[in-house]
Design a protein around this motif. Structure first.
Motif, PDB file in Angstrom:
ATOM      1  N   MET A  64      44.638  47.819  42.325  1.00 46.80           N
ATOM      2  CA  MET A  64      43.899  47.047  41.313  1.00 46.80           C
ATOM      3  C   MET A  64      44.047  45.547  41.544  1.00 46.80           C
ATOM      4  O   MET A  64      43.096  44.783  41.357  1.00 46.80           O
ATOM      5  N   LYS A  65      45.232  45.112  41.989  1.00 45.13           N
ATOM      6  CA  LYS A  65      45.406  43.692  42.321  1.00 45.13           C
ATOM      7  C   LYS A  65      44.471  43.283  43.450  1.00 45.13           C
ATOM      8  O   LYS A  65      43.862  42.214  43.424  1.00 45.13           O
ATOM      9  N   LEU A  66      44.372  44.160  44.445  1.00 44.86           N
ATOM     10  CA  LEU A  66      43.509  43.866  45.593  1.00 44.86           C
ATOM     11  C   LEU A  66      42.038  43.878  45.167  1.00 44.86           C
ATOM     12  O   LEU A  66      41.243  43.057  45.634  1.00 44.86           O
ATOM     13  N   ALA A  67      41.679  44.795  44.276  1.00 46.12           N
ATOM     14  CA  ALA A  67      40.296  44.847  43.777  1.00 46.12           C
ATOM     15  C   ALA A  67      39.934  43.527  43.099  1.00 46.12           C
ATOM     16  O   ALA A  67      38.826  43.004  43.275  1.00 46.12           O
ATOM     17  N   LYS A  68      40.858  42.987  42.326  1.00 49.36           N
ATOM     18  CA  LYS A  68      40.602  41.714  41.640  1.00 49.36           C
ATOM     19  C   LYS A  68      40.386  40.585  42.656  1.00 49.36           C
ATOM     20  O   LYS A  68      39.464  39.790  42.518  1.00 49.36           O
ATOM     21  N   LYS A  69      41.223  40.557  43.680  1.00 48.97           N
ATOM     22  CA  LYS A  69      41.103  39.531  44.724  1.00 48.97           C
ATOM     23  C   LYS A  69      39.738  39.630  45.422  1.00 48.97           C
ATOM     24  O   LYS A  69      39.054  38.636  45.612  1.00 48.97           O
ATOM     25  N   MET A  70      39.333  40.861  45.773  1.00 51.99           N
ATOM     26  CA  MET A  70      38.053  41.053  46.458  1.00 51.99           C
ATOM     27  C   MET A  70      36.891  40.716  45.525  1.00 51.99           C
ATOM     28  O   MET A  70      35.884  40.132  45.963  1.00 51.99           O
ATOM     29  N   ALA A  71      37.023  41.086  44.261  1.00 50.59           N
ATOM     30  CA  ALA A  71      35.951  40.811  43.287  1.00 50.59           C
ATOM     31  C   ALA A  71      35.727  39.303  43.167  1.00 50.59           C
ATOM     32  O   ALA A  71      34.579  38.833  43.130  1.00 50.59           O
ATOM     33  N   GLU A  72      36.817  38.541  43.131  1.00 51.51           N
ATOM     34  CA  GLU A  72      36.687  37.094  43.006  1.00 51.51           C
ATOM     35  C   GLU A  72      36.024  36.494  44.241  1.00 51.51           C
ATOM     36  O   GLU A  72      35.166  35.626  44.153  1.00 51.51           O
ATOM     37  N   GLN A  73      36.416  37.014  45.414  1.00 51.89           N
ATOM     38  CA  GLN A  73      35.835  36.532  46.673  1.00 51.89           C
ATOM     39  C   GLN A  73      34.345  36.864  46.741  1.00 51.89           C
ATOM     40  O   GLN A  73      33.525  36.045  47.176  1.00 51.89           O
ATOM     41  N   MET A  74      33.983  38.067  46.289  1.00 49.62           N
ATOM     42  CA  MET A  74      32.568  38.463  46.329  1.00 49.62           C
ATOM     43  C   MET A  74      31.731  37.628  45.355  1.00 49.62           C
ATOM     44  O   MET A  74      30.606  37.247  45.665  1.00 49.62           O
ATOM     45  N   LYS A  75      32.290  37.369  44.189  1.00 47.32           N
ATOM     46  CA  LYS A  75      31.556  36.552  43.206  1.00 47.32           C
ATOM     47  C   LYS A  75      31.277  35.170  43.785  1.00 47.32           C
ATOM     48  O   LYS A  75      30.165  34.649  43.693  1.00 47.32           O
ATOM     49  N   GLU A  76      32.301  34.613  44.428  1.00 51.17           N
ATOM     50  CA  GLU A  76      32.173  33.264  44.975  1.00 51.17           C
ATOM     51  C   GLU A  76      31.233  33.226  46.183  1.00 51.17           C
ATOM     52  O   GLU A  76      30.371  32.358  46.289  1.00 51.17           O
ATOM     53  N   ARG A  77      31.400  34.181  47.085  1.00 49.72           N
ATOM     54  CA  ARG A  77      30.665  34.117  48.354  1.00 49.72           C
ATOM     55  C   ARG A  77      29.283  34.753  48.288  1.00 49.72           C
ATOM     56  O   ARG A  77      28.359  34.291  48.940  1.00 49.72           O
TER      57      ARG A  77
END
Ligand code: 5GP
Ligand code: ZN
Length: 136
Positions: A64-77
Motif C-alpha cells: 500500500m505504501k508503494l501504491a501511494k508512491k506510484m499514484a502520486e507519480q502517475m498523477k504528476e506525470r
C-alpha cells in the motif's frame, strides 16, 4: 520463494523482460500488457504469494505504501484525474494470474472504463446479522 511456471515470478525476477516503472529488493512495478487505461500498472512482490491470503502482513503494508508512491507519480506525470486500486483474489473475483498483484489504474475523463458493481439493497436487520457473522 519462487514458483516454477509462474509468469509473474519470472517477470518480477527479471527473467522475462517487462516495462518496469519501479524496482527494489522486494517489489517490481510493471506496465500491464492489456491496459485498461494509459499507465495501468501492476505491483508484483518478488516472492511468490498466490493471493492476499498468502501475503505476509508486513508485505501487505509495503504494497500500500508503494501504491501511494506510484499514484502520486502517475498523477504528476500522466495528469490522471482519478485512480483505482484493484486486487482480485480467486477466479470468481476475476483473478487470472495466481501470483499476488495490485492493479493501479489511472483514470481520465471519458476513458471508457467502468470499474464498479451494481448496488444491492439490505435492511438494518440484515446488516446486523452480517456484521455478527463476520465478527461475532
Ligand atoms: P488479474 O485478472 O489476475 O487480476 O490480472 C492479471 C493482469 O495481468 C491482467 O490485467 C493482464 O493484462 C496482465 N498480464 C497477464 N500476463 C501478463 C504479462 O505477461 N505481462 C504483463 N505486463 N501483464 C500481464
Ligand atoms: Zn509467482
Amino acid at each position: 520463494m519462487k514458483e516454477d511456471n509462474c509468469i509473474f515470478c519470472k517477470i518480477a525476477s527479471g527473467e522475462i523482460p517487462s516495462k518496469t516503472l519501479y524496482e527494489d529488493e522486494k517489489f517490481r512495478v510493471i506496465l500491464d500488457l492489456g491496459p485498461a487505461t494509459k499507465g495501468h500498472a501492476l505491483i508484483l512482490p518478488k516472492d511468490h504469494y498466490a493471493n492476499l491470503y498468502e501475503l505476509p502482513e508486513e508485505t501487505a503494508g509495503d504494497v500500500m505504501k508503494l501504491a501511494k508512491k506510484m499514484a502520486e507519480q502517475m498523477k504528476e506525470r500522466l495528469g490522471c484525474q482519478g485512480l483505482n486500486l484493484v486486487q482480485n483474489n480467486g477466479d470468481l473475483a476475476g483473478q487470472t494470474v495466481y501470483h499476488f498483484h495490485l492493479h493501479i489504474i489511472p483514470r481520465y475523463p471519458a476513458d471508457g472504463q467502468k470499474i464498479g458493481w451494481q448496488p444491492g439493497q439490505v435492511t438494518q436487520e440484515e446488516l446486523e446479522e452480517i456484521k455478527n457473522e463476520i465478527t461475532g
